[in-house]
Write an enzyme that holds these catalytic residues in place. Structure first.
Site, PDB file in Angstrom:
ATOM      1  N   PHE A 142       8.085  -4.859  -7.414  1.00  0.00           N
ATOM      2  CA  PHE A 142       8.178  -6.186  -6.783  1.00  0.00           C
ATOM      3  C   PHE A 142       6.768  -6.726  -6.631  1.00  0.00           C
ATOM      4  O   PHE A 142       5.928  -6.125  -5.960  1.00  0.00           O
ATOM      5  CB  PHE A 142       8.856  -6.105  -5.422  1.00  0.00           C
ATOM      6  CG  PHE A 142       9.041  -7.464  -4.788  1.00  0.00           C
ATOM      7  CD1 PHE A 142      10.146  -8.235  -5.091  1.00  0.00           C
ATOM      8  CD2 PHE A 142       8.099  -7.966  -3.906  1.00  0.00           C
ATOM      9  CE1 PHE A 142      10.317  -9.490  -4.529  1.00  0.00           C
ATOM     10  CE2 PHE A 142       8.249  -9.228  -3.342  1.00  0.00           C
ATOM     11  CZ  PHE A 142       9.367  -9.978  -3.655  1.00  0.00           C
ATOM     12  N   ASP A 227      -1.475  -3.698  -7.206  1.00  0.00           N
ATOM     13  CA  ASP A 227      -0.842  -4.581  -6.232  1.00  0.00           C
ATOM     14  C   ASP A 227      -0.747  -3.819  -4.919  1.00  0.00           C
ATOM     15  O   ASP A 227       0.123  -2.973  -4.728  1.00  0.00           O
ATOM     16  CB  ASP A 227       0.547  -4.996  -6.736  1.00  0.00           C
ATOM     17  CG  ASP A 227       1.299  -5.857  -5.730  1.00  0.00           C
ATOM     18  OD1 ASP A 227       0.905  -5.919  -4.552  1.00  0.00           O
ATOM     19  OD2 ASP A 227       2.320  -6.464  -6.121  1.00  0.00           O
ATOM     20  N   LYS A 256      -0.446  -9.635   3.281  1.00  0.00           N
ATOM     21  CA  LYS A 256       0.283  -9.044   4.405  1.00  0.00           C
ATOM     22  C   LYS A 256      -0.620  -8.606   5.548  1.00  0.00           C
ATOM     23  O   LYS A 256      -1.066  -9.418   6.339  1.00  0.00           O
ATOM     24  CB  LYS A 256       1.187  -7.920   3.904  1.00  0.00           C
ATOM     25  CG  LYS A 256       2.380  -8.442   3.086  1.00  0.00           C
ATOM     26  CD  LYS A 256       3.406  -7.374   2.846  1.00  0.00           C
ATOM     27  CE  LYS A 256       4.580  -7.869   2.003  1.00  0.00           C
ATOM     28  NZ  LYS A 256       5.419  -8.855   2.694  1.00  0.00           N
TER      29      LYS A 256
END
Length: 401
Positions: A142, A227, A256
């Site tokens: 993802f 990532d 985040k």
């Protein structure tokens, strides 16, 4: 209660359903305030927050350092755009480079998917300058929901209805170094990998997988893009999860936990990758916003000053060990690292575990049908972790019924 005598949360849920597109359904809890690792809903119900805004709330809720930094900055200068320099953004870029310990260049964004969009554009430009025509990503990965990031996301359920995609992306099984070696040739521009797959259920690769990926990219000239949207900023007990394997990526994407609740992301080009973009190649009106940059600096300063990297390792081991020691027919085990864990179930009852945990005063995330994600604030205390472990058997009992 609201003025009509109904629970305030129920009223907010009805208003939410009417006002918002149905992309999230209607969330089960309406949160009103938080302090540390605890939150309260609109009706006064109290919960231990074990998901932290999906690994975002690094310092928990209403942390004094974050409140002070944001309040001070917004009172001085809230926005500049990319037409002007602001010092907090420069300080943040310098700080991130310092944490990596090598020469690098930073592009600041507003979110993780934007950071991955920037990384993909870098890979495409690099590929076109060197005759490389495709990129490689992992099955079940993802990387985001914008079209570029979605093209890298190996989850057919969320990508197929939006294809075809303009980028040639070839997917390989995550953790399989031989499959990765076969897929990456001299025509491959970049390899996009998560150090642990977050949305797939906090799935770590075999030991040495990232070192193998680094060797494969070195041998073929492909860029290695890490990532670390979920895994960085202390989440696993290191500043960056790739540091567990002692390697450096060519491109690093962050978001985040970097802002502690304020929207910010970063795409970091290491060494020569830092100069792939030229003037005009990319941009962002809000990227590098001084308020978000000030928040990120407060997060990094607090993690450092309060020894939270070691704290994450200690409390993460306590939490994982406590869960693993529970003997329950619904519990298969626990996986992950630091304060980024998945409770693995023997049956697809994650939604029921999430609901039962909520009723017991704990917020967790049914990230996959058979896995429950834990990503609490890095400031969670040993006592709070112990309270969840003590409550978990009864939660599992209820979920199994």
């Amino acid at each position: 209660m609201n003025t009509n005598g109904r629970p305030a949360g129920d009223d907010l849920a009805k208003r939410f359903e009417t006002a918002f597109m149905p992309t999230y359904g209607v969330p089960p809890v309406a949160l009103a305030r938080g302090e540390g690792a605890r939150v309260w809903d609109a009706d006064g119900g109290e919960y231990l927050d074990l998901i932290g805004g999906i690994a975002v709330s690094s310092l928990g809720h209403a942390h004094p350092a974050l409140v002070e930094a944001v309040s001070r900055q917004v009172a001085v200068l809230a926005h500049t755009s990319n037409l002007f320099i602001n010092e907090p953004a420069v300080l943040l870029a310098e700080r991130l480079i310092g944490l990596l310990g090598v020469p690098a260049r930073v592009f600041l964004t507003n979110s993780g998917t934007e950071a991955n969009e920037a990384a993909l554009k870098m890979a495409l430009k690099y590929g076109r300058s060197t005759g490389r025509t495709y990129v490689v990503a992992a099955e079940n990965a993802f990387h985001g929901r914008t079209l570029g990031a979605l093209s890298l996301t190996g989850k057919r359920a969320i990508r197929d209805q939006f294809g075809p995609f303009p980028t040639d992306v070839r997917f390989v099984p995550y953790g399989d170094a031989d499959a990765l070696r076969d897929a990456v040739t001299a025509e491959c521009a970049a390899v996009f990998l998560e150090p642990t797959q977050g949305e797939a259920g906090v799935v770590p690769p075999p030991a040495g997988y990232f070192r193998a990926a680094r060797r494969i990219c070195d041998a073929t000239g492909a860029l290695l893009v890490a990532d670390e949207i979920q895994s960085a900023i202390g989440r696993t007990g290191h500043w960056f999860a790739h540091q567990h394997e002692g390697i450096l990526p060519d491109v690093l994407t962050l978001a985040k936990g970097l802002g502690g609740g304020m929207p910010i992301g970063a795409c970091v080009g290491v060494g020569p990758a830092g100069t792939i973009f030229a003037k005009g190649d990319h941009g962002s009106t809000f990227g590098g916003n001084p308020v978000s940059a000030a928040a990120a600096l407060a997060v990094l300063d607090t993690i450092d000053a309060d020894g939270l990297l070691e704290h994450v390792q200690t409390v993460g081991a306590q939490l994982a060990g406590g869960i693993a020691a529970i003997g329950h027919p619904l519990l298969a085990g626990v996986r992950g690292r630091g304060l980024w864990l998945a409770i693995v179930l023997t049956a697809d009852r994650a939604a029921q575990v999430q609901a039962a945990a909520q009723r017991a005063g704990f917020l967790v995330n049914a990230v996959q049908p058979g896995a429950v994600r834990l990503a609490p604030p890095l400031v969670i205390t040993p006592g709070q972790a112990a309270a969840f472990v003590a409550a978990l058997p009864a939660i599992l009992d209820e979920a199994a019924e």
